[in-house]
Design an enzyme around this catalytic site. Sequence first.
Site, PDB file in Angstrom:
ATOM      1  N   GLU A 101      -9.071 -12.098   6.125  1.00 30.27           N
ATOM      2  CA  GLU A 101      -9.048 -13.057   5.019  1.00 30.27           C
ATOM      3  C   GLU A 101      -8.042 -14.125   5.424  1.00 30.27           C
ATOM      4  O   GLU A 101      -6.859 -14.046   5.110  1.00 30.27           O
ATOM      5  CB  GLU A 101      -8.643 -12.415   3.685  1.00 30.27           C
ATOM      6  CG  GLU A 101      -8.858 -13.396   2.539  1.00 30.27           C
ATOM      7  CD  GLU A 101      -7.893 -13.246   1.374  1.00 30.27           C
ATOM      8  OE1 GLU A 101      -8.105 -13.897   0.344  1.00 30.27           O
ATOM      9  OE2 GLU A 101      -6.898 -12.493   1.485  1.00 30.27           O
TER      10      GLU A 101
ATOM     11  N   ASP B 258      -6.685  -8.142   4.137  1.00 33.11           N
ATOM     12  CA  ASP B 258      -6.214  -9.008   3.061  1.00 33.11           C
ATOM     13  C   ASP B 258      -5.128  -9.954   3.571  1.00 33.11           C
ATOM     14  O   ASP B 258      -4.210  -9.538   4.289  1.00 33.11           O
ATOM     15  CB  ASP B 258      -5.639  -8.095   1.958  1.00 33.11           C
ATOM     16  CG  ASP B 258      -5.372  -8.822   0.664  1.00 33.11           C
ATOM     17  OD1 ASP B 258      -6.317  -9.414   0.124  1.00 33.11           O
ATOM     18  OD2 ASP B 258      -4.216  -8.791   0.203  1.00 33.11           O
TER      19      ASP B 258
HETATM   20  C1  GLC Z   1      -6.211 -11.590  -1.469  1.00 33.01           C
HETATM   21  C2  GLC Z   1      -7.212 -10.844  -2.314  1.00 33.01           C
HETATM   22  C3  GLC Z   1      -6.875 -11.060  -3.752  1.00 33.01           C
HETATM   23  C4  GLC Z   1      -5.510 -10.491  -4.003  1.00 33.01           C
HETATM   24  C5  GLC Z   1      -4.483 -11.104  -3.050  1.00 33.01           C
HETATM   25  C6  GLC Z   1      -3.215 -10.314  -3.051  1.00 33.01           C
HETATM   26  O1  GLC Z   1      -6.283 -12.953  -1.639  1.00 33.01           O
HETATM   27  O2  GLC Z   1      -8.500 -11.225  -1.976  1.00 33.01           O
HETATM   28  O3  GLC Z   1      -7.813 -10.492  -4.612  1.00 33.01           O
HETATM   29  O4  GLC Z   1      -5.118 -10.724  -5.319  1.00 33.01           O
HETATM   30  O5  GLC Z   1      -4.938 -11.107  -1.728  1.00 33.01           O
HETATM   31  O6  GLC Z   1      -3.419  -9.070  -2.428  1.00 33.01           O
END
Ligand code: GLC
Length: 532
Positions: free
Chosen positions: A270, A206
Amino acid sequence: MPDDFRDPNQWWVGQVLYQVYPRSYMDSDGDGVGDLRGVIERLEHLEWLGVRAVWLSPITVSPNADFGYDVGDYYDIDPSLGTLADLDALVAAADQRGMGVIMDLVPNHTSIEHPWFEASRSSRDNPKRDWYVWADPAADGGPPNNWVSLFGGSAWTLDEPTGQYYLHNFLDMQPDLNWWNEAVRDQFDRILRYWFDAGVSGFRIDVAHMVIKDRELRDNPLATDTDSFMEQFRGQRQEFNSNRPEVHEIHRRWREVAESYDPPKVLIGETFVERLEDLFPFFGDGGDELHLDFNIPFAHAPFDAATLADMIGRTEVAMPALGTPVWTGSNHDISRFPTRWAGGDPARARCALMMLLTLRGTTVLYQGDEIGMVDTDVPREELLDPVGIRFHPHAGRDAVRTPMQWENTPGGGFTAAEATPWLRFGDLDCNVTDQRDDPDSFLTLTRDLIALRHSTPDLATGAWSALAGPEGVLAYRRGDTTRVYLNLGATEARVEDGAGTIAVGTNRARDDETVFGSLTLAPAEGVVLTTG
Ligand code: GLC
């Protein structure tokens, strides 16, 4: 299936991965919330589709302020989703069907209820104080700097008893960990090993690009009119709280842990950067950082042939030699591609699907993509996503998190008929059961394209190169034997090609058609053409 062209040490290359949002996939116990036992029940669907691994959005303990992305215990499963024994059973059952299970790691922040944070906030001299980012108020008593949270408002909240502010780049219930602290780094190595040892095949990480912040906590520069929409919306460029140079050493460290297993575990970042050029450094020099990094600028690109050809071409050119591109059109945070790219037009959605499944690299589908699920309107009073609630009427994320549509019955095949799902259903007319035996369905197209990828080495791993095509047509070659033409324009297009056979067309009536010299494509029609 000629699978021997694949490198077992990079088992994800050329494959299709599938994201499950566990609360919304399959509810095995009738409480309206999906769970791990439910995922086990649906493994047959995933094997039938041909996916190589399932990525589960967070399943660890969470008070659910941000539905799993606020972790209360990194070492246990959230009771609403199951138990450690259920995860073991899922890993074993998936393995039997030739699939891996990938978990979601949230290293940027914890839940405010995590015992580490409770210790950290208890006093300034608690040993865990430095595990989080604390800072003194500014001279006027306000926040230490100008950083804004990605979820709105200041990124700082004052903890009155200890007189300092803590940093949260998301909700104030999600305090940021301090990645300058060696004990935090050690702890996450331990977390990785704990799950890898339990048989998990990898992690999606994440906000991987954000974990470490400027050590001096400098103010972010204000946005200008050349900055992206989100930067202008926030009023600043995230120069000092995101994408810092020091993040790379952390990724290299995680990579070493992942590579110490045989076969290696996969790490998927991500990497939510605004500009495409900012993505490539995350693949590392000579492939020593995260194996796969989500290409969010591509997912956000408008769905027209010229823009997509440019994005894909730039990605292919800039990709480090050892890197594997990742293609995705939907996830639990952004509008689904049949809505965002295709505007709800099924023919355009079929073209988008064909593109995603014929590019070089690894494709990640989101649950529901395989049946062409569109975004669902969730009325204001039913919103649960904190982002959706805060920014209403701007679209939040509940629209893409509604339960998986298995069949058109009460409960949707997702939960018991009499149960209330945690989020309302979308249009159950679009469902797996009705599409499964229909040769023209979106689901059949998904399955056939994945099968073609498995049986055509050029489609799995062959080089990508752009082909010239008429205006409105996205055209590319894969290896020596395969060409893809997608007419995204509003008018019929005539494509010049040598000779070949349509292996799969978005119009299934054209499968197996032989092509000599030229080919006419209707608006929103695409084909995969093979020779030899
Ligand atoms: C990322 C996740 C999202 C979450 C954020 C904070 O972007 O994909 O769903 O709210 O991180 O953890």
